[in-house]
Design a protein around this motif. Structure first.
Motif, mmCIF file in Angstrom:
data_model
loop_
_atom_site.group_PDB
_atom_site.id
_atom_site.type_symbol
_atom_site.label_atom_id
_atom_site.label_comp_id
_atom_site.label_asym_id
_atom_site.label_seq_id
_atom_site.Cartn_x
_atom_site.Cartn_y
_atom_site.Cartn_z
ATOM 1 N N THR A 140 0.797 -1.051 -0.082
ATOM 2 C CA THR A 140 0.139 0.027 0.042
ATOM 3 C C THR A 140 0.865 1.411 0.043
ATOM 4 O O THR A 140 1.834 1.275 0.797
ATOM 5 C CB THR A 140 -0.798 0.080 1.221
ATOM 6 O OG1 THR A 140 -1.761 -1.180 1.260
ATOM 7 C CG2 THR A 140 -1.708 1.070 1.222
ATOM 8 N N ALA A 141 0.498 2.126 -0.884
ATOM 9 C CA ALA A 141 1.442 3.550 -0.700
ATOM 10 C C ALA A 141 0.919 4.015 0.469
ATOM 11 O O ALA A 141 -0.153 4.361 0.970
ATOM 12 C CB ALA A 141 0.841 4.192 -2.169
ATOM 13 N N ILE A 142 2.012 4.607 1.255
ATOM 14 C CA ILE A 142 1.821 5.329 2.350
ATOM 15 C C ILE A 142 1.560 6.798 2.190
ATOM 16 O O ILE A 142 2.077 7.734 1.303
ATOM 17 C CB ILE A 142 2.975 5.319 3.395
ATOM 18 C CG1 ILE A 142 3.348 4.032 3.576
ATOM 19 C CG2 ILE A 142 3.001 6.272 4.503
ATOM 20 C CD1 ILE A 142 4.833 3.772 4.044
ATOM 21 N N SER A 143 0.495 7.156 2.999
ATOM 22 C CA SER A 143 0.069 8.493 2.884
ATOM 23 C C SER A 143 -0.602 8.958 4.239
ATOM 24 O O SER A 143 -1.130 8.454 4.961
ATOM 25 C CB SER A 143 -1.301 8.597 2.059
ATOM 26 O OG SER A 143 -2.119 9.898 2.125
ATOM 27 N N GLY A 144 0.086 10.169 4.529
ATOM 28 C CA GLY A 144 -0.185 10.987 5.891
ATOM 29 C C GLY A 144 -1.752 11.125 6.245
ATOM 30 O O GLY A 144 -2.246 11.191 7.222
ATOM 31 N N ASP A 145 -2.535 11.109 5.101
ATOM 32 C CA ASP A 145 -4.015 11.524 5.154
ATOM 33 C C ASP A 145 -4.483 10.190 5.741
ATOM 34 O O ASP A 145 -5.771 10.311 6.393
ATOM 35 C CB ASP A 145 -4.547 11.789 3.677
ATOM 36 C CG ASP A 145 -3.928 13.173 3.401
ATOM 37 O OD1 ASP A 145 -3.765 13.917 3.946
ATOM 38 O OD2 ASP A 145 -4.220 13.431 2.029
ATOM 39 N N THR A 146 -4.050 8.964 5.652
ATOM 40 C CA THR A 146 -4.915 7.830 6.047
ATOM 41 C C THR A 146 -4.054 7.385 7.464
ATOM 42 O O THR A 146 -4.835 6.166 7.913
ATOM 43 C CB THR A 146 -4.655 6.633 4.937
ATOM 44 O OG1 THR A 146 -3.425 6.413 4.676
ATOM 45 C CG2 THR A 146 -5.489 7.325 3.767
ATOM 46 N N LEU A 147 -3.053 7.889 7.833
ATOM 47 C CA LEU A 147 -2.413 7.293 9.199
ATOM 48 C C LEU A 147 -3.055 7.902 10.243
ATOM 49 O O LEU A 147 -3.947 8.802 10.216
ATOM 50 C CB LEU A 147 -0.783 7.860 9.157
ATOM 51 C CG LEU A 147 -0.104 7.182 8.002
ATOM 52 C CD1 LEU A 147 1.420 8.000 8.388
ATOM 53 C CD2 LEU A 147 0.077 5.723 7.925
ATOM 54 N N ARG A 148 -3.078 7.032 11.227
ATOM 55 C CA ARG A 148 -3.886 7.381 12.556
ATOM 56 C C ARG A 148 -3.129 8.418 13.496
ATOM 57 O O ARG A 148 -3.836 9.122 14.369
ATOM 58 C CB ARG A 148 -3.960 6.065 13.372
ATOM 59 C CG ARG A 148 -5.343 5.252 12.881
ATOM 60 C CD ARG A 148 -4.955 4.629 11.539
ATOM 61 N NE ARG A 148 -6.424 3.786 11.230
ATOM 62 C CZ ARG A 148 -6.336 3.216 10.291
ATOM 63 N NH1 ARG A 148 -5.218 2.947 9.287
ATOM 64 N NH2 ARG A 148 -7.403 2.178 10.196
ATOM 65 N N THR A 149 -1.850 8.667 13.432
ATOM 66 C CA THR A 149 -1.365 9.677 14.111
ATOM 67 C C THR A 149 -1.923 10.965 14.111
ATOM 68 O O THR A 149 -2.493 11.466 12.893
ATOM 69 C CB THR A 149 0.381 9.779 13.947
ATOM 70 O OG1 THR A 149 0.875 10.929 14.644
ATOM 71 C CG2 THR A 149 0.589 10.074 12.374
ATOM 72 N N ASP A 150 -2.110 11.746 15.327
ATOM 73 C CA ASP A 150 -2.687 13.101 15.016
ATOM 74 C C ASP A 150 -2.152 13.962 14.284
ATOM 75 O O ASP A 150 -2.538 15.132 13.897
ATOM 76 C CB ASP A 150 -2.765 13.651 16.620
ATOM 77 C CG ASP A 150 -4.358 13.537 17.130
ATOM 78 O OD1 ASP A 150 -5.112 13.121 16.492
ATOM 79 O OD2 ASP A 150 -4.544 14.102 18.112
ATOM 80 N N CYS A 151 -0.811 14.035 13.945
ATOM 81 C CA CYS A 151 -0.287 14.977 13.116
ATOM 82 C C CYS A 151 -0.507 14.951 11.811
ATOM 83 O O CYS A 151 -0.203 16.056 10.941
ATOM 84 C CB CYS A 151 1.391 14.992 13.427
ATOM 85 S SG CYS A 151 2.289 13.454 12.507
ATOM 86 N N GLY A 152 -0.848 13.945 11.226
ATOM 87 C CA GLY A 152 -1.546 13.866 9.868
ATOM 88 C C GLY A 152 -0.422 14.023 8.611
ATOM 89 O O GLY A 152 -0.885 14.165 7.388
ATOM 90 N N TRP A 153 0.981 13.676 8.758
ATOM 91 C CA TRP A 153 1.695 13.689 7.752
ATOM 92 C C TRP A 153 2.829 12.698 8.202
ATOM 93 O O TRP A 153 3.002 12.160 9.326
ATOM 94 C CB TRP A 153 2.213 15.197 7.741
ATOM 95 C CG TRP A 153 3.294 15.698 8.799
ATOM 96 C CD1 TRP A 153 2.665 16.168 9.986
ATOM 97 C CD2 TRP A 153 4.541 15.356 9.231
ATOM 98 N NE1 TRP A 153 3.920 16.254 10.762
ATOM 99 C CE2 TRP A 153 4.813 16.058 10.101
ATOM 100 C CE3 TRP A 153 5.674 14.674 8.505
ATOM 101 C CZ2 TRP A 153 6.247 16.185 10.901
ATOM 102 C CZ3 TRP A 153 6.995 14.778 8.985
ATOM 103 C CH2 TRP A 153 7.308 15.347 10.331
ATOM 104 N N THR A 154 3.806 12.322 7.058
ATOM 105 C CA THR A 154 4.766 11.396 7.398
ATOM 106 C C THR A 154 5.820 11.850 6.168
ATOM 107 O O THR A 154 5.779 12.386 5.218
ATOM 108 C CB THR A 154 4.305 9.948 6.780
ATOM 109 O OG1 THR A 154 5.447 9.030 6.824
ATOM 110 C CG2 THR A 154 3.479 10.070 5.446
ATOM 111 N N PRO A 155 7.447 11.302 6.826
ATOM 112 C CA PRO A 155 8.221 11.781 5.723
ATOM 113 C C PRO A 155 8.232 10.482 4.705
ATOM 114 O O PRO A 155 9.132 10.687 3.843
ATOM 115 C CB PRO A 155 9.513 11.667 6.749
ATOM 116 C CG PRO A 155 9.047 10.817 7.959
ATOM 117 C CD PRO A 155 7.650 11.144 8.149
#
Length: 432
Positions: A373-388
């Protein structure tokens, strides 16, 4: 539950029976009883990952992350135990601060540990009387929370922790080796130019010397250079590497901008490759995330004003599984298991975790390694909503189990189950 025909990290196929909170049997062709049977044919079963380095930001900074959101992100990424660091507000430097943080940790979906910190104002007697996971990360240079200490206090802390039988983890950077000339720059690479590789190597060497003089063992957190890894390994100390230092380098900073600022910083691509080699060949003991979330608004500042840190607890295992799946890499599924589960449990003496064996806690992660799966900050559960790691491929869990309870089910409309994580230091630590 009986998990039928699962492929374990070593490639063997086994049935795994879960009874209550523990693994009851691991064998071929187990007879099914009055239990739920899960067909795991063609899928891989891993022990739950133990992330020994997270910053869940409570108390003090709940707008960045809470124990609820952070532990959900952990579960969705196959992490079944997290260890929180002391640089919260107040910092976890005495017994009262530990007790307060423990109240927040009670909201965790996954099992947990709490590390104690060291400052000039710390109270070792009250702190070391609590059920700490470890002392550290002990900061040898300031980072988020301004908890940097000198080597004399570090030596005292190593003495106190060793006497109490508590492990010590170290954030190793020597601020006297920072490159002050880089302060004149304002590009995204300036932070890496400022907090030099030499600063890490010098601090690792000094910390190892202090530990060796006391016949103590320390664990070097988030080593970002091959030099630091080799110094610690040669001294008989253990090391961890983060996914961002494993997979990202200074060449990525033009795209990442201040989202790529962390301590220690990203290094040159040539150093990153050498760190990767040491992860593969067994020199590095542990992969941990240094999950350190900040909001996008906070990161949207100059390279000198942006806070240091990136999220990572949800993407660590998926990224490593995708690496192991890639025939172009030398990383194996067995090595992923060791780095994320078996070795952290051994280094920090948590024998009930990190293995798929009878008597161990039923902390399990089922994955289909044929699907990425392509990683996307929009779908992650962390509150900050982004990923490097935006756009990287990952292999995410179908489900994650903590002590016999499926706490995350990726196919469910309500993926998170009610579950009370517990302090792993409260367990008796003995396999059945």
């Amino acid at each position: 539950m009986l998990i039928r025909t699962a492929t374990l990290p070593d490639g063997s196929q086994r049935d795994v029976r879960v009874d209550g909170e523990s693994i009851a049997e691991v064998a071929r062709d187990l007879d099914a009883g009055n239990e739920r049977v899960v067909d795991a044919s063609g899928k891989r079963l891993f022990p739950g990952a133990i992330d020994v380095h997270v910053h869940f930001r409570q108390p003090g900074y709940p707008h960045k992350e809470t124990w609820v959101t952070g532990s959900r992100a952990a579960a969705a990424g196959g992490v079944t135990t997290v260890v929180d660091q002391p640089n919260t507000d107040p910092p976890t430097v005495d017994g009262a601060a530990f007790d307060r943080k423990r109240e927040f940790a009670a909201d965790s979906l996954v099992d947990w540990g709490i590390n104690g910190g060291v400052t000039a104002d710390w109270d070792p007697d009250s702190l070391l009387s609590r059920r700490l996971f470890a002392l550290g990360e002990v900061f040898l240079a300031d980072s988020t929370g301004d908890m940097g200490i000198d080597t004399e206090l570090f030596a005292d802390a190593v003495d106190a922790a060793t006497d109490a039988g508590v492990p010590v983890t170290v954030h190793a950077e020597d601020a006297t080796r920072f490159n002050e000339d880089a302060r004149a720059r304002d590009d995204a690479d300036a932070w890496s130019a400022y907090r030099t590789a030499e600063a890490e190597a010098a601090a690792v060497e000094r910390a190892c010397e202090i530990a060796a003089d006391r016949n103590a063992r320390i664990h070097i957190a988030h080593t970002s250079t091959p030099e630091g890894i080799d110094i610690a390994s040669d001294a008989g100390m253990t090391t961890e590497v983060t996914p961002h230092h494993l997979l990202l380098s200074r060449k990525d900073l033009d795209e990442l901008g201040t989202l790529g600022r962390m301590n220690p910083p990203l290094r040159r691509e040539s150093r990153r490759r050498k760190v990767y080699d040491r992860v593969v060949d067994g020199t590095v003991d542990v992969i941990a995330t240094d999950h350190a979330p900040h909001t996008r608004a906070e990161k949207d500042a100059s390279i000198w004003e942006s806070p240091s840190g990136v999220p990572g607890v949800e993407t660590m295992l998926p990224l490593l599984l995708a690496e192991a799946r890639d025939p172009e890499t030398a990383l194996s599924y067995e090595r992923v298991r060791d780095l994320t589960a078996t070795n952290p449990a051994a280094v920090f003496d948590v024998p009930q975790k990190g293995v798929i064996e009878p008597g161990a806690d039923a902390d399990l992660v089922l994955v289909d390694t044929t699907e990425t799966t392509a990683i996307s900050g929009d779908t992650l559960r962390t509150d900050c909503g982004w990923t490097p790691f935006e756009g990287f491929e990952g292999i995410f869990p179908e489900w994650t189990m903590v002590r016999g309870t499926v706490v995350y089910d990726g196919d469910s409309d309500e993926p998170f189950a009610a579950h009370d994580g517990q302090n792993v230091r409260d367990a008796d630590g003995e396999l059945l």
